[in-house]
Scaffold this motif. Structure first.
Motif, PDB file in Angstrom:
ATOM      1  N   ALA A  23       0.905  -1.213   0.009  1.00 41.51           N
ATOM      2  CA  ALA A  23       0.033   0.026  -0.123  1.00 41.51           C
ATOM      3  C   ALA A  23       0.772   1.046   0.022  1.00 41.51           C
ATOM      4  O   ALA A  23       0.175   2.337  -0.360  1.00 41.51           O
ATOM      5  N   ARG A  24       2.192   1.308  -0.036  1.00 40.30           N
ATOM      6  CA  ARG A  24       3.197   2.319   0.190  1.00 40.30           C
ATOM      7  C   ARG A  24       4.433   1.866  -0.114  1.00 40.30           C
ATOM      8  O   ARG A  24       5.218   1.199   0.525  1.00 40.30           O
ATOM      9  N   PRO A  25       4.858   2.465  -1.353  1.00 37.47           N
ATOM     10  CA  PRO A  25       6.080   2.118  -2.042  1.00 37.47           C
ATOM     11  C   PRO A  25       7.179   2.339  -1.047  1.00 37.47           C
ATOM     12  O   PRO A  25       7.220   3.475  -0.574  1.00 37.47           O
ATOM     13  N   PHE A  26       8.327   1.853  -1.395  1.00 35.52           N
ATOM     14  CA  PHE A  26       9.640   2.066  -0.843  1.00 35.52           C
ATOM     15  C   PHE A  26       9.954   3.570  -1.401  1.00 35.52           C
ATOM     16  O   PHE A  26       9.901   3.706  -2.613  1.00 35.52           O
ATOM     17  N   PRO A  27      10.526   4.592  -0.375  1.00 37.76           N
ATOM     18  CA  PRO A  27      10.588   5.756  -0.906  1.00 37.76           C
ATOM     19  C   PRO A  27      11.907   6.217  -1.677  1.00 37.76           C
ATOM     20  O   PRO A  27      11.988   7.139  -2.471  1.00 37.76           O
ATOM     21  N   TRP A  28      12.806   5.036  -1.817  1.00 35.63           N
ATOM     22  CA  TRP A  28      14.060   5.256  -2.637  1.00 35.63           C
ATOM     23  C   TRP A  28      14.332   4.255  -3.420  1.00 35.63           C
ATOM     24  O   TRP A  28      13.607   2.856  -3.397  1.00 35.63           O
ATOM     25  N   GLY A  29      15.195   4.440  -4.264  1.00 39.61           N
ATOM     26  CA  GLY A  29      15.812   3.207  -5.209  1.00 39.61           C
ATOM     27  C   GLY A  29      16.674   2.224  -4.424  1.00 39.61           C
ATOM     28  O   GLY A  29      16.749   2.206  -3.113  1.00 39.61           O
ATOM     29  N   PRO A  30      17.075   1.049  -4.838  1.00 39.58           N
ATOM     30  CA  PRO A  30      17.691   0.216  -4.280  1.00 39.58           C
ATOM     31  C   PRO A  30      19.056   0.239  -3.649  1.00 39.58           C
ATOM     32  O   PRO A  30      19.435  -0.506  -2.784  1.00 39.58           O
ATOM     33  N   ALA A  31      19.738   1.327  -4.183  1.00 41.29           N
ATOM     34  CA  ALA A  31      21.197   1.569  -3.622  1.00 41.29           C
ATOM     35  C   ALA A  31      21.243   2.642  -2.527  1.00 41.29           C
ATOM     36  O   ALA A  31      20.961   3.625  -2.984  1.00 41.29           O
ATOM     37  N   LEU A  32      21.586   2.342  -1.302  1.00 43.59           N
ATOM     38  CA  LEU A  32      21.668   3.302  -0.314  1.00 43.59           C
ATOM     39  C   LEU A  32      22.952   3.458   0.101  1.00 43.59           C
ATOM     40  O   LEU A  32      23.468   2.334   0.759  1.00 43.59           O
ATOM     41  N   LEU A  33      23.796   4.789  -0.208  1.00 48.84           N
ATOM     42  CA  LEU A  33      25.113   4.427   0.076  1.00 48.84           C
ATOM     43  C   LEU A  33      25.505   5.621   1.330  1.00 48.84           C
ATOM     44  O   LEU A  33      24.983   6.521   1.524  1.00 48.84           O
ATOM     45  N   PHE A  34      26.316   4.877   2.185  1.00 51.69           N
ATOM     46  CA  PHE A  34      26.718   5.650   3.305  1.00 51.69           C
ATOM     47  C   PHE A  34      27.582   6.700   3.073  1.00 51.69           C
ATOM     48  O   PHE A  34      28.630   6.422   2.107  1.00 51.69           O
ATOM     49  N   CYS A  35      27.870   7.656   3.808  1.00 50.37           N
ATOM     50  CA  CYS A  35      28.632   8.752   3.595  1.00 50.37           C
ATOM     51  C   CYS A  35      29.077   9.275   5.137  1.00 50.37           C
ATOM     52  O   CYS A  35      28.094   9.711   5.725  1.00 50.37           O
ATOM     53  N   PRO A  36      30.181   9.541   5.239  1.00 47.22           N
ATOM     54  CA  PRO A  36      30.570   9.989   6.733  1.00 47.22           C
ATOM     55  C   PRO A  36      30.050  11.381   6.889  1.00 47.22           C
ATOM     56  O   PRO A  36      30.309  12.318   5.940  1.00 47.22           O
ATOM     57  N   ALA A  37      29.226  11.851   7.738  1.00 46.77           N
ATOM     58  CA  ALA A  37      28.827  13.108   8.096  1.00 46.77           C
ATOM     59  C   ALA A  37      29.813  14.170   8.308  1.00 46.77           C
ATOM     60  O   ALA A  37      29.394  15.501   8.065  1.00 46.77           O
ATOM     61  N   GLY A 224      12.792 -10.746  -1.368  1.00 50.27           N
ATOM     62  CA  GLY A 224      12.130  -9.763  -1.108  1.00 50.27           C
ATOM     63  C   GLY A 224      12.571  -8.312  -0.299  1.00 50.27           C
ATOM     64  O   GLY A 224      11.688  -7.603   0.050  1.00 50.27           O
ATOM     65  N   PHE A 225      13.820  -8.396  -0.001  1.00 49.11           N
ATOM     66  CA  PHE A 225      14.387  -6.939   0.396  1.00 49.11           C
ATOM     67  C   PHE A 225      14.126  -5.845  -0.499  1.00 49.11           C
ATOM     68  O   PHE A 225      14.037  -6.114  -1.840  1.00 49.11           O
ATOM     69  N   ALA A 226      13.742  -4.863  -0.153  1.00 46.49           N
ATOM     70  CA  ALA A 226      13.620  -3.434  -0.735  1.00 46.49           C
ATOM     71  C   ALA A 226      14.895  -2.961  -1.344  1.00 46.49           C
ATOM     72  O   ALA A 226      14.547  -2.130  -2.374  1.00 46.49           O
ATOM     73  N   ALA A 227      16.157  -2.978  -0.636  1.00 49.54           N
ATOM     74  CA  ALA A 227      17.090  -2.201  -0.915  1.00 49.54           C
ATOM     75  C   ALA A 227      18.322  -2.827  -0.356  1.00 49.54           C
ATOM     76  O   ALA A 227      18.195  -3.766   0.675  1.00 49.54           O
ATOM     77  N   THR A 228      19.623  -2.523  -0.560  1.00 48.56           N
ATOM     78  CA  THR A 228      20.773  -2.950  -0.062  1.00 48.56           C
ATOM     79  C   THR A 228      21.754  -1.619   0.072  1.00 48.56           C
ATOM     80  O   THR A 228      21.950  -0.849  -0.596  1.00 48.56           O
ATOM     81  N   ALA A 229      22.411  -1.579   1.309  1.00 49.83           N
ATOM     82  CA  ALA A 229      22.995  -0.351   1.627  1.00 49.83           C
ATOM     83  C   ALA A 229      24.437  -0.834   1.233  1.00 49.83           C
ATOM     84  O   ALA A 229      25.060  -1.930   1.084  1.00 49.83           O
ATOM     85  N   CYS A 230      25.275   0.273   0.961  1.00 53.67           N
ATOM     86  CA  CYS A 230      26.584  -0.103   0.584  1.00 53.67           C
ATOM     87  C   CYS A 230      27.468   1.058   1.140  1.00 53.67           C
ATOM     88  O   CYS A 230      26.991   2.112   1.722  1.00 53.67           O
ATOM     89  N   ILE A 231      28.789   0.752   1.083  1.00 56.37           N
ATOM     90  CA  ILE A 231      29.720   1.635   1.641  1.00 56.37           C
ATOM     91  C   ILE A 231      30.785   2.385   0.656  1.00 56.37           C
ATOM     92  O   ILE A 231      31.456   3.327   1.162  1.00 56.37           O
ATOM     93  N   HIS A 232      30.555   2.248  -0.585  1.00 54.86           N
ATOM     94  CA  HIS A 232      31.594   2.825  -1.718  1.00 54.86           C
ATOM     95  C   HIS A 232      30.756   2.813  -2.844  1.00 54.86           C
ATOM     96  O   HIS A 232      29.891   2.217  -3.264  1.00 54.86           O
ATOM     97  N   PRO A 233      31.122   4.237  -3.651  1.00 59.90           N
ATOM     98  CA  PRO A 233      30.161   4.218  -4.738  1.00 59.90           C
ATOM     99  C   PRO A 233      30.463   3.355  -5.803  1.00 59.90           C
ATOM    100  O   PRO A 233      29.469   3.123  -6.693  1.00 59.90           O
ATOM    101  N   GLY A 234      31.513   2.687  -5.974  1.00 59.49           N
ATOM    102  CA  GLY A 234      31.697   1.705  -6.901  1.00 59.49           C
ATOM    103  C   GLY A 234      30.742   0.583  -6.724  1.00 59.49           C
ATOM    104  O   GLY A 234      30.871  -0.572  -7.538  1.00 59.49           O
ATOM    105  N   GLN A 235      30.178   0.558  -5.609  1.00 59.08           N
ATOM    106  CA  GLN A 235      29.219  -0.818  -5.382  1.00 59.08           C
ATOM    107  C   GLN A 235      27.693  -0.619  -5.783  1.00 59.08           C
ATOM    108  O   GLN A 235      26.892  -1.548  -6.247  1.00 59.08           O
ATOM    109  N   VAL A 236      27.489   0.778  -6.092  1.00 56.82           N
ATOM    110  CA  VAL A 236      26.102   1.161  -6.357  1.00 56.82           C
ATOM    111  C   VAL A 236      25.678   0.367  -7.519  1.00 56.82           C
ATOM    112  O   VAL A 236      24.396  -0.311  -7.706  1.00 56.82           O
TER     113      VAL A 236
END
Length: 290
Positions: A23-37, A224-236
């Protein structure tokens, strides 16, 4: 709460015919990239490369630089619909300061690490929350966390989980996860689906191992996962490719659903196999990903 995130929280998905979060789609695409704040010079580039950026105030930042990281967060100017902020755990000394900084930004999606109880979410009612289940207590609490109104997704973490158990490694020598990590991953996914929300798969720490990342991302899609987190742009792009159905898969799904429409209600035979509700749900999932 505004925009798509508000709509997401307002009507919880109904597990069943179309899967979790239907009933409510995932707000983002599948590749979520960590970035040090504390590295604001990387913010825009990280967001450009990924579907959403996770500005990390926790593990990616040296504790002595967290005040600087909060200042950089407040000064940033990114598309708020594609930004998630990982704050420090609710039990930490930094949590209140993180939330104070967050309130001064337009960002309204939060990742809460080491989530272990509903009480940990008490100060996050204004936000869309990804609850990170990465301790033994957090994995066991996943069903409770998933049913809190502010929680839009669960994520699991392998390394902190094993540390919470007193262990030393989440993987075997061949790179595959140990049984306890596989159990935690499945438990978090099941808890999210049962509550009608989404699940995010954890990071692959070996940046150079794109084959291993691809295999894990392909498995994440399959279960059935909606996305995968990653730590480097090369993984996107490896993650995006795993989640993106190929044209033949999309065409087959469309043809199957068209045949179901023609057949009417109930089980029917198509292309030599029996087709029922779960098979049709799989086809609809392919079209959603496309």
């Amino acid at each position: 709460m505004t925009g798509e995130g508000a709509a997401f929280v307002a009507g919880r998905g109904v597990p069943g015919a179309d899967g979790p979060g239907a009933a409510r789609p995932f707000p983002w695409g599948p590749a979520l990239l960590f970035c040090p704040a504390d590295r604001p010079e990387r913010y825009a580039k990280a967001l450009e490369r990924a579907d959403a950026v996770i500005l990390d105030l926790e593990d990616a930042v040296d504790p002595v630089r967290r005040a600087d990281a909060r200042e950089a967060l407040v000064a940033s100017d990114l598309d708020p619909s594609r930004v998630i902020v990982r704050v420090n755990p609710a039990s930490s000394d930094d949590h209140a300061a993180d939330l104070s900084a967050l309130a001064a930004t337009p960002y309204r999606a939060v990742m809460l690490p080491k989530a272990e109880s509903a009480a940990d979410l008490a100060a996050l009612d204004r936000y869309d929350v990804i609850a990170l289940c990465e301790t033994a207590a957090g994995v066991l609490a996943a069903p409770t966390l998933a049913r809190q109104r502010s929680v839009l997704a669960l994520m699991w973490g392998a390394e902190d989980l094993v540390a919470s158990l007193g262990g030393t490694s989440s993987r075997h020598a061949d790179g595959t996860y140990r049984d306890v990590a596989r159990h935690a991953r499945s438990s978090v996914l099941l808890a999210a689906a049962a509550a009608g929300i989404h699940a995010v798969d954890t990071v692959h720490l070996d940046i150079a191992d794109l084959a291993g990342l691809a295999a894990e991302a392909e498995d994440a899609v399959a279960v059935g996962f909606a996305a995968t987190a990653c730590i480097h742009p090369g993984q996107v792009e490896t993650i995006r490719a795993a989640y993106r159905p190929d044209p033949d898969e999309v065409e087959a799904a469309r043809a199957l659903l068209a045949a179901a429409e023609e057949a009417g209600r109930g089980v029917f035979r198509y292309d030599g196999r029996m087709v029922d509700g779960p098979v049709l749900a799989h086809a609809r999932a392919v079209l959603r990903r496309s």
